[in-house]
Design a protein around this motif. Sequence first.
Motif, PDB file in Angstrom:
ATOM      1  N   TYR A 133       0.839  -1.214   0.000  1.00  0.00           N
ATOM      2  CA  TYR A 133       0.000   0.000   0.000  1.00  0.00           C
ATOM      3  C   TYR A 133       0.867   1.256   0.000  1.00  0.00           C
ATOM      4  CZ  TYR A 133      -3.422   3.439   1.642  1.00  0.00           C
ATOM      5  OH  TYR A 133      -4.218   4.550   1.787  1.00  0.00           O
ATOM      6  N   HIS A 134       1.873   1.285   0.880  1.00  0.00           N
ATOM      7  CA  HIS A 134       2.687   2.492   1.004  1.00  0.00           C
ATOM      8  C   HIS A 134       3.897   2.484   0.077  1.00  0.00           C
ATOM      9  CE1 HIS A 134       0.753   4.816   4.040  1.00  0.00           C
ATOM     10  NE2 HIS A 134       0.833   3.889   4.974  1.00  0.00           N
ATOM     11  N   ARG A 138       8.386   3.719   2.718  1.00  0.00           N
ATOM     12  CA  ARG A 138       7.460   3.842   3.853  1.00  0.00           C
ATOM     13  C   ARG A 138       7.123   2.452   4.360  1.00  0.00           C
ATOM     14  NH1 ARG A 138       2.369   7.615   4.750  1.00  0.00           N
ATOM     15  NH2 ARG A 138       3.047   7.512   6.932  1.00  0.00           N
ATOM     16  N   HIS A 139       8.116   1.602   4.349  1.00  0.00           N
ATOM     17  CA  HIS A 139       7.850   0.195   4.682  1.00  0.00           C
ATOM     18  C   HIS A 139       8.044  -0.091   6.167  1.00  0.00           C
ATOM     19  CE1 HIS A 139      12.184   0.488   3.879  1.00  0.00           C
ATOM     20  NE2 HIS A 139      12.293  -0.435   4.828  1.00  0.00           N
ATOM     21  N   GLY A 195       5.143   3.162   7.977  1.00  0.00           N
ATOM     22  CA  GLY A 195       3.870   3.133   7.266  1.00  0.00           C
ATOM     23  C   GLY A 195       2.782   2.382   7.991  1.00  0.00           C
ATOM     24  N   ILE A 228      -0.613   6.809   8.650  1.00  0.00           N
ATOM     25  CA  ILE A 228      -0.066   5.488   8.972  1.00  0.00           C
ATOM     26  C   ILE A 228      -1.222   4.497   9.103  1.00  0.00           C
ATOM     27  CG2 ILE A 228       1.134   4.193  10.801  1.00  0.00           C
ATOM     28  CD1 ILE A 228       2.667   6.852  11.380  1.00  0.00           C
TER      29      ILE A 228
END
Length: 414
Positions: A133-134, A138-139, A195, A228
């Motif tokens: 998704y991110h 942004r993992h 994220g 987030i």
Amino acid sequence: MNYAASGPEPGDSRDRWAGALMGNYGVPPLTFVRGAGTELFDDTGTRYLDFLCGLAVTGLGHAHPRVAAAVAEQASTLLHVSNLFVTEPQLEVAERLDALVRAGTGQDTPGRVLFQNSGAEANEAALKLARKYHGRGRHGVLAAFRSFHGRTFATLAATGQPEKHEPFQPLPEGFRHAAWNDVAAFEAALDPSVGAILLEPLQGEGGVNPADVEFLRGVRRLCDERGILLVMDEIQTGLGRTGAWFGFHHAGIRADIVTVAKALGNGVPIGAVWATAEVASAFGPGDHGSTFAGQPLAAAAAREVLRVMEEIDVPLLARERGAELTALLESVPGVAGVRGLGLLLAAELRPEALNGRTAAEVARACLDAGLVVNGVTSTALRLAPPFTVSGDELVEGVGILAGVMAEGSAGEAT
Ligand SMILES: *Cc1c(COP(=O)(O)O)cnc(C)c1O
């Protein structure tokens, strides 16, 4: 029925176990062969009360007639065709899970469900979904110290118990931890790479520690402010166990992703990931999969489990029986206090009642006396009886614990 007369000598199976199975659980103390409701029977025919439910799994009790019938019927109808085809049992499970996750949260838009076979796999899938998704950069995932999220590499990395990490390094990167129930610590641990925040609403394996409502609300606020994803690990707490359908419901917040497993099949292995439609859309064909996930046998069990759970209102039963069990435990002299929610409780034992024993040793003595519980910390017992436990069984079980505590207590003249 005398099982010893018809089968191998009691004790044989422990020797065979030690010879044939890997040692990651140590040699278990005894062999169970049969169960019914709250009762279990070992290979000598001895009866036990099960106040652990195979780690919060068999919430409807052992050998529930409707679940047994559903499994038997599915087994003689269709067991497996793979996820290349639609199978019917999983449709109702997905729809009901979605309704139950959103119940009372103001989340009006339906979410979507992905099936898995276990808790760790459900969390693993949730982590992959959040990452997809991110995207890269942004993992990062923030979780709590003393959390438990599973034993696969990624879920082990998410688990906030560094001593469990050591033998398996290097673990996947991007996981960090902050102090449980501390919003400021969670805020301080954030940077733009994070994220997802992964949280249990009550730390089960970590010692039966409920999240403060203010903590959950504070974390939700942080997630909203910074985009987030809030991933609620409801694998142990979900489906009524804490007295609400899901533990995060106690805080009146929304979740972006929710994972479930343990109680969903009442003993038949199945896990699931729920996500908002927006988050769920990150997964396209080929992004994730599992040969068995959501297959007809497991899904037929889960479908019947959810039907029964809704009919008998398991959250209400958890609140009522949980209050009874709490009161009974508080009256045991060796019990210093009771914590937890609904029917997921820990009894903290007084040092003089422990008298040099660990809670695991007390749990072992309870087992010898006919009660199944486990030591969840060195000083606390975890109790998670089935929703269907009777008032008499609660009295009997706590009576067994009281006897064990009295026998080993420092005050006892010997
Ligand atoms: C049990 C549990 C898991 C792991 O589930 P498995 O089915 O054992 O892989 C993950 N998270 C929580 C909160 C659990 O209690």
